[in-house]
Enzyme design. Structure first.
Site, PDB file in Angstrom:
ATOM      1  N   SER A 167      34.293  43.086  35.938  1.00  0.00           N
ATOM      2  CA  SER A 167      33.528  43.208  34.693  1.00  0.00           C
ATOM      3  C   SER A 167      34.425  43.112  33.457  1.00  0.00           C
ATOM      4  O   SER A 167      34.010  43.466  32.355  1.00  0.00           O
ATOM      5  CB  SER A 167      32.747  44.530  34.679  1.00  0.00           C
ATOM      6  OG  SER A 167      33.607  45.623  34.933  1.00  0.00           O
ATOM      7  N   THR A 176      29.156  47.721  47.403  1.00  0.00           N
ATOM      8  CA  THR A 176      29.710  46.362  47.316  1.00  0.00           C
ATOM      9  C   THR A 176      31.096  46.311  46.702  1.00  0.00           C
ATOM     10  O   THR A 176      31.792  45.303  46.847  1.00  0.00           O
ATOM     11  CB  THR A 176      28.779  45.451  46.498  1.00  0.00           C
ATOM     12  OG1 THR A 176      28.655  45.959  45.163  1.00  0.00           O
ATOM     13  CG2 THR A 176      27.403  45.347  47.143  1.00  0.00           C
ATOM     14  N   CYS A 189      22.632  42.582  40.682  1.00  0.00           N
ATOM     15  CA  CYS A 189      23.392  41.550  41.383  1.00  0.00           C
ATOM     16  C   CYS A 189      22.696  41.204  42.700  1.00  0.00           C
ATOM     17  O   CYS A 189      22.236  42.098  43.426  1.00  0.00           O
ATOM     18  CB  CYS A 189      24.807  42.044  41.649  1.00  0.00           C
ATOM     19  SG  CYS A 189      25.774  40.931  42.703  1.00  0.00           S
ATOM     20  N   GLU A 213      25.314  52.499  41.825  1.00  0.00           N
ATOM     21  CA  GLU A 213      24.876  51.585  42.891  1.00  0.00           C
ATOM     22  C   GLU A 213      24.415  52.352  44.122  1.00  0.00           C
ATOM     23  O   GLU A 213      23.384  52.028  44.730  1.00  0.00           O
ATOM     24  CB  GLU A 213      26.008  50.622  43.270  1.00  0.00           C
ATOM     25  CG  GLU A 213      25.633  49.656  44.377  1.00  0.00           C
ATOM     26  CD  GLU A 213      26.789  48.785  44.843  1.00  0.00           C
ATOM     27  OE1 GLU A 213      26.800  48.409  46.032  1.00  0.00           O
ATOM     28  OE2 GLU A 213      27.684  48.467  44.026  1.00  0.00           O
ATOM     29  N   SER A 267      34.868  51.522  35.970  1.00  0.00           N
ATOM     30  CA  SER A 267      34.609  50.410  36.884  1.00  0.00           C
ATOM     31  C   SER A 267      35.127  50.724  38.281  1.00  0.00           C
ATOM     32  O   SER A 267      36.332  50.896  38.484  1.00  0.00           O
ATOM     33  CB  SER A 267      35.277  49.135  36.349  1.00  0.00           C
ATOM     34  OG  SER A 267      35.384  48.158  37.350  1.00  0.00           O
ATOM     35  N   SER A 268      34.222  50.760  39.249  1.00  0.00           N
ATOM     36  CA  SER A 268      34.618  51.052  40.628  1.00  0.00           C
ATOM     37  C   SER A 268      35.592  50.012  41.153  1.00  0.00           C
ATOM     38  O   SER A 268      36.641  50.349  41.713  1.00  0.00           O
ATOM     39  CB  SER A 268      33.378  51.105  41.526  1.00  0.00           C
ATOM     40  OG  SER A 268      33.747  51.227  42.883  1.00  0.00           O
ATOM     41  N   ASN A 269      35.283  48.727  40.977  1.00  0.00           N
ATOM     42  CA  ASN A 269      36.143  47.703  41.581  1.00  0.00           C
ATOM     43  C   ASN A 269      37.505  47.648  40.911  1.00  0.00           C
ATOM     44  O   ASN A 269      38.500  47.327  41.552  1.00  0.00           O
ATOM     45  CB  ASN A 269      35.442  46.346  41.590  1.00  0.00           C
ATOM     46  CG  ASN A 269      35.343  45.704  40.233  1.00  0.00           C
ATOM     47  OD1 ASN A 269      36.249  44.993  39.817  1.00  0.00           O
ATOM     48  ND2 ASN A 269      34.250  45.937  39.521  1.00  0.00           N
ATOM     49  N   CYS A 322      31.190  42.765  48.448  1.00  0.00           N
ATOM     50  CA  CYS A 322      30.855  41.452  47.902  1.00  0.00           C
ATOM     51  C   CYS A 322      32.068  40.519  47.896  1.00  0.00           C
ATOM     52  O   CYS A 322      33.220  40.951  47.944  1.00  0.00           O
ATOM     53  CB  CYS A 322      30.253  41.584  46.506  1.00  0.00           C
ATOM     54  SG  CYS A 322      31.435  41.603  45.160  1.00  0.00           S
ATOM     55  N   HIS A 366      28.132  57.146  42.312  1.00  0.00           N
ATOM     56  CA  HIS A 366      28.103  55.837  41.661  1.00  0.00           C
ATOM     57  C   HIS A 366      26.662  55.354  41.571  1.00  0.00           C
ATOM     58  O   HIS A 366      25.864  55.528  42.492  1.00  0.00           O
ATOM     59  CB  HIS A 366      28.953  54.838  42.446  1.00  0.00           C
ATOM     60  CG  HIS A 366      29.202  53.562  41.707  1.00  0.00           C
ATOM     61  ND1 HIS A 366      28.294  52.529  41.693  1.00  0.00           N
ATOM     62  CD2 HIS A 366      30.248  53.151  40.940  1.00  0.00           C
ATOM     63  CE1 HIS A 366      28.769  51.535  40.963  1.00  0.00           C
ATOM     64  NE2 HIS A 366      29.955  51.892  40.495  1.00  0.00           N
TER      65      HIS A 366
END
Length: 307
Positions: free
Chosen positions: A267, A165, A97, A127, A223-225, A195, A125
């Site tokens: 996602s 993010t 990203c 990322e 999924s983190s978010n 983000c 994580h």
């Protein structure tokens, strides 16, 4: 009359769309197999569909035959992995990203200037692993305020901070406040490294919470978010469930009498959201549906130049 309040925006963000399209276009252009380092995004439905089309998801580049194409996932990779790909003669296509790439670039730049970087995020994580690889000896990861309080730096040390993010804006704000209290000299990018899509989805959810007493967050447990969305609701006293399949929408909801909120991680495919919505309407047939628009999104990221 009880209603379902659908958050907007929800689901796919520009970075996720770009990453998925990168795999799809690569398969169309070069045929199967196309290797992908790590899950392209953290959603089982997306990964399974791409696997059916010919994508092979791997965690170790040693699994990729020499001279093959490999796509780096949306979460980013450390420089050492790019070097390994080059050494093995792999043709790398970068689906990282653009907003994650921005954090990588900032970390690299300030590390070269002699700053120590405080990286706020979940240290396991993918990322964070990728970002930390930019300057492993000059980066300290912190996950909470207790870890901020244990940092060994002085008020004279050159310090710079960035965040994962996909963090909760609430948690990040608390950690940043603790950092600034200990280290007034610390600074960051002019704009938040959380983000836009993470901020918008959390903002949209916060906007509806006063109107609901139960929230479904549609998203993968990896999924983190999506997990952060669940925490946003719970932090404000609203019961929330993270579900990734309509079978997980159960009769538990019958215990609640108020309105129901629905959002989805960045996602999560919209067809999964709609399937969960249909299951909810089967359980409670008289529910009306209302869309709550928080902000319009029009961000688009171009595909990698190789495509």
């Amino acid at each position: 009359m009880r209603k379902i309040i659908l958050c907007s925006p929800r689901g796919f963000c520009a970075g996720v769309i770009r990453a998925i399209q990168t795999v799809e276009v690569a398969l169309e252009k070069w045929g199967r197999p196309i290797y992908v380092k790590h899950e392209i995004v953290h959603n089982r439905h997306v990964v399974d569909k791409l696997r059916e089309k010919g994508a092979i998801f791997i965690e170790d580049l040693q699994e990729v035959p020499r001279n093959s194409r490999v796509i780096f996932s949306a979460h980013g990779v450390p420089p050492s992995l790019r070097e390994e790909a080059t050494e093995r003669g792999l043709i790398a296509i970068d689906a990282t990203c653009g907003l994650v790439t921005k954090v990588h670039s900032a970390v690299k730049m300030y590390a070269k200037k002699g700053y120590h970087i405080i990286l706020i995020g979940k240290r396991k994580h993918v990322e964070i692993i990728g970002i930390r690889g930019e300057a492993p000896d000059q980066i300290t990861v912190v996950e909470n305020i207790a870890e901020v309080e244990a940092l060994p730096f002085s008020a004279q040390d050159p310090l710079f901070y960035v965040t994962q993010t996909t963090l909760s804006m609430d948690d990040a704000a608390d950690i940043v406040a603790a950092l600034k209290a200990r280290y007034p000299q610390i600074f960051t990018l002019p704009s938040s490294s959380i983000c836009y899509a993470t901020q918008n989805r959390q903002g949209a959810l916060r906007n509806i919470l006063p109107q609901v007493d139960f929230v479904y967050v549609i998203g993968d447990r990896q999924s983190s978010n999506s997990n952060r969305l669940r925490e946003v609701a719970e932090r404000r006293g609203v019961t929330a469930r993270l579900v990734n399949h309509p079978d997980e929408v159960t009769e538990e909801i019958l215990q609640y009498s108020g309105n129901i909120g629905i959002t989805a991680g960045a996602s999560t495919p919209e067809d999964v959201v709609q399937a969960c919505l249909m299951k909810l309407q089967e359980l409670i047939p008289d529910l009306s549906i209302e869309m709550d628009l928080f902000v319009e999104e029009d961000t688009v990221f171009q595909l990698p130049k190789e495509l």
